[in-house]
Design an enzyme around this catalytic site. Structure first.
Site, PDB file in Angstrom:
ATOM      1  N   THR A 173       9.521  -7.260 -12.928  1.00 28.16           N
ATOM      2  CA  THR A 173       9.058  -8.647 -12.928  1.00 28.16           C
ATOM      3  C   THR A 173       8.079  -8.860 -11.784  1.00 28.16           C
ATOM      4  OG1 THR A 173      11.142  -9.364 -13.876  1.00 28.16           O
ATOM      5  CG2 THR A 173       9.819 -11.053 -12.779  1.00 28.16           C
ATOM      6  N   CYS A 221       4.645   2.577  12.515  1.00 29.60           N
ATOM      7  CA  CYS A 221       5.671   3.471  11.970  1.00 29.60           C
ATOM      8  C   CYS A 221       6.117   4.495  13.002  1.00 29.60           C
ATOM      9  CB  CYS A 221       5.148   4.203  10.751  1.00 29.60           C
ATOM     10  SG  CYS A 221       4.178   3.156   9.670  1.00 29.60           S
ATOM     11  N   ALA A 250       0.812  -1.211   0.000  1.00 32.48           N
ATOM     12  CA  ALA A 250       0.000   0.000   0.000  1.00 32.48           C
ATOM     13  C   ALA A 250       0.850   1.267   0.000  1.00 32.48           C
ATOM     14  CB  ALA A 250      -0.951  -0.003   1.188  1.00 32.48           C
ATOM     15  N   THR A 251       2.035   1.213   0.578  1.00 28.54           N
ATOM     16  CA  THR A 251       2.897   2.400   0.550  1.00 28.54           C
ATOM     17  C   THR A 251       3.232   2.761  -0.892  1.00 28.54           C
ATOM     18  OG1 THR A 251       3.832   1.838   2.705  1.00 28.54           O
ATOM     19  CG2 THR A 251       5.091   3.368   1.336  1.00 28.54           C
ATOM     20  N   ALA A 270      -1.708  -6.773   0.745  1.00 32.36           N
ATOM     21  CA  ALA A 270      -2.004  -8.181   1.059  1.00 32.36           C
ATOM     22  C   ALA A 270      -1.786  -8.516   2.536  1.00 32.36           C
ATOM     23  CB  ALA A 270      -1.146  -9.098   0.188  1.00 32.36           C
TER      24      ALA A 270
HETATM   25  C1  LIG Z   1      -0.403  -0.654   6.560  1.00 31.68           C
HETATM   26  C2  LIG Z   1      -0.949   0.525   5.863  1.00 31.68           C
HETATM   27  C3  LIG Z   1      -0.264   1.105   4.775  1.00 31.68           C
HETATM   28  C4  LIG Z   1       1.064   0.582   4.319  1.00 31.68           C
HETATM   29  O1  LIG Z   1       0.918  -0.652   3.682  1.00 31.68           O
HETATM   30  P1  LIG Z   1       2.214  -1.524   3.286  1.00 31.68           P
HETATM   31  O2  LIG Z   1       1.650  -2.587   2.407  1.00 31.68           O
HETATM   32  O3  LIG Z   1       2.760  -2.050   4.569  1.00 31.68           O
HETATM   33  O4  LIG Z   1       3.148  -0.638   2.570  1.00 31.68           O
HETATM   34  C5  LIG Z   1      -0.827   2.187   4.159  1.00 31.68           C
HETATM   35  N1  LIG Z   1      -2.006   2.691   4.562  1.00 31.68           N
HETATM   36  C6  LIG Z   1      -2.693   2.171   5.581  1.00 31.68           C
HETATM   37  C7  LIG Z   1      -3.998   2.774   5.982  1.00 31.68           C
HETATM   38  C8  LIG Z   1      -2.185   1.080   6.268  1.00 31.68           C
HETATM   39  O5  LIG Z   1      -2.866   0.581   7.304  1.00 31.68           O
END
Ligand SMILES: *Cc1c(COP(=O)(O)O)cnc(C)c1O
Length: 388
Positions: free
Chosen positions: A243, A329, A74-75, A203
């Site tokens: 990839t 974090c 998600a980052t 995931a």
């Molecule tokens: C955990 C989280 C992220 C970061 O996700 P990663 O896959 O660990 O990079 C971003 N946004 C929210 C709201 C999250 O809870």
């Protein structure tokens, strides 16, 4: 038998579901092909597995498979959405609206964009963690290119009024990006009904592997343009080269499928457990549950304990219960949570809060044990404070 320590930090990450691991394993060894190899069976197998996973991911959020771009998490998805839209829509404007309680992956990316000429409006939240919808609408300008508001908050679990935000975005012809990492797989998230144009997910927050995520990018009404931030071969329809992590993607797909099937049952069970935890702990004096309690994801509870330093409480519990005060974090620094501060909590109350993140594998027994341990620790720590 109760296995200790108990894991109650599922908003930071979740254990992988064994069924997900089983699905992934053959793709490390037997089916090791590169999904971009189009000249042999090894490549075709890998590609077919990736496309199957793409369908599983799309189905969970009501999207089309073609609208899913696989990323490393998600980052990266947050970075791709914000940076990619900022670059693609430069001709329309440079104004982005977001919220002070977003995840750091959004906040820090917005700060980075400010240095590159973006104008960012950070909306405040009310004491319950929700934004003021009127304030959002007032903030929209002719040069606004994006509204970026998370679906559910990672620290409090509070769910924003996503459909209203989607309606406002549509009405003003502004794109709506939502980091839905904490909502997907826990509650029903449907990009069409919710009016979301771009969505980030991961995931490892839904019992899949770490290092895989996705960005949903709408293909019609409107077709969203995103400039790639990683070049090199034009994978993922030109939006994200490299990839593909085939085992990870296969696991992500399986994790999404399991959520599609089991989510509502899990949600019902977890909200009962979460509410029991809250009710029992509230019988201690000086306890406040943070955020709008009616509009939360079912697994999360954020509680402040008056006269308690949560760092001390976490340490005293840590042998038996794995908890955090909020975002993983920021847990290294133990400065007061900026999310709780945005809700109007004092430094002292923000520093006295615990986040309970329940998950698919949390049991009744574990919650009962947690209630008694937290209660004992709070009473003990308060007695020490009273003595000194
Ligand atoms: C955990 C989280 C992220 C970061 O996700 P990663 O896959 O660990 O990079 C971003 N946004 C929210 C709201 C999250 O809870």
């Amino acid at each position: 038998m109760l296995q200790l320590p108990i894991y109650l930090d599922n908003n930071a990450t979740t254990p992988m579901d064994p069924r997900v691991l089983d699905t992934m394993l053959p793709f490390f060894t037997k089916h090791f092909g590169n999904a971009a190899s189009s000249t042999h069976k090894f490549g075709w197998e890998a590609e077919a597995a990736v496309e199957y996973a793409r369908e599983q991911v799309a189905t969970l959020i009501g999207a089309e498979p073609k609208e899913i771009v696989f990323t490393s998490g998600a980052t990266e998805s947050d970075n791709l959405a914000l940076n990619g839209i900022f670059e693609a829509y430069a001709a329309k404007g440079n104004h982005i609206i977001t919220v002070t309680t977003e995840h750091k992956a959004v906040i820090d990316t917005c700060k980075h964009l400010e240095k590159k000429g973006a104008e960012i409006t950070f909306l405040d939240v009310k004491a319950d963690g929700l934004i003021d919808i009127m304030e959002l609408e007032d903030a929209i300008r002719p040069d606004t290119i994006l509204i970026c508001i998370m679906y559910a908050n990672n620290e409090t679990g509070v769910i924003q009024s996503i459909r209203e935000i989607g309606d406002i975005a549509k009405k003003h012809g502004v794109l709506f990006f939502s980091d839905a990492t904490q909502a997907v797989g826990k509650i029903s998230v449907k990009v069409l009904e919710d009016g979301i144009d771009v969505l980030a997910m991961s995931a490892h927050k839904i019992y899949g592997p770490k290092g895989v995520g996705a960005l949903y990018v709408r293909r019609k009404n409107p077709r969203v343009k995103i400039i790639a931030q990683i070049d090199g071969g034009g994978h993922e329809r030109g939006m994200r080269s490299g990839t593909l992590n085939v085992p990870g993607i296969v696991g992500f797909g399986k994790a999404c499928e399991l959520c599609s099937v089991e989510m509502s049952k899990d949600a019902e069970r977890l909200s009962v457990l979460r509410n029991r935890l809250e009710n029992e702990l509230s019988s201690l004096k000086g306890v406040a549950v943070n955020g709008n309690i009616k509009r939360r994801i079912p697994n999360t509870s954020n509680i402040s304990f008056v006269d308690i330093n949560s760092a001390g409480l976490i340490v005293s519990l840590s042998k038996n219960i794995a908890l955090s005060s909020g975002s993983a974090c920021t847990s290294a620094t133990h400065s007061p949570s900026f999310v709780l501060k945005a809700l109007g909590l004092s430094d002292e109350m923000a520093l006295s809060s615990l986040r309970f993140g329940l998950g698919r594998f949390t049991t009744d027994e574990e919650i009962d044990y947690t209630i008694s341990q937290v209660r004992d620790s709070v009473l003990e720590l308060r007695a020490l404070v009273a003595e000194s």
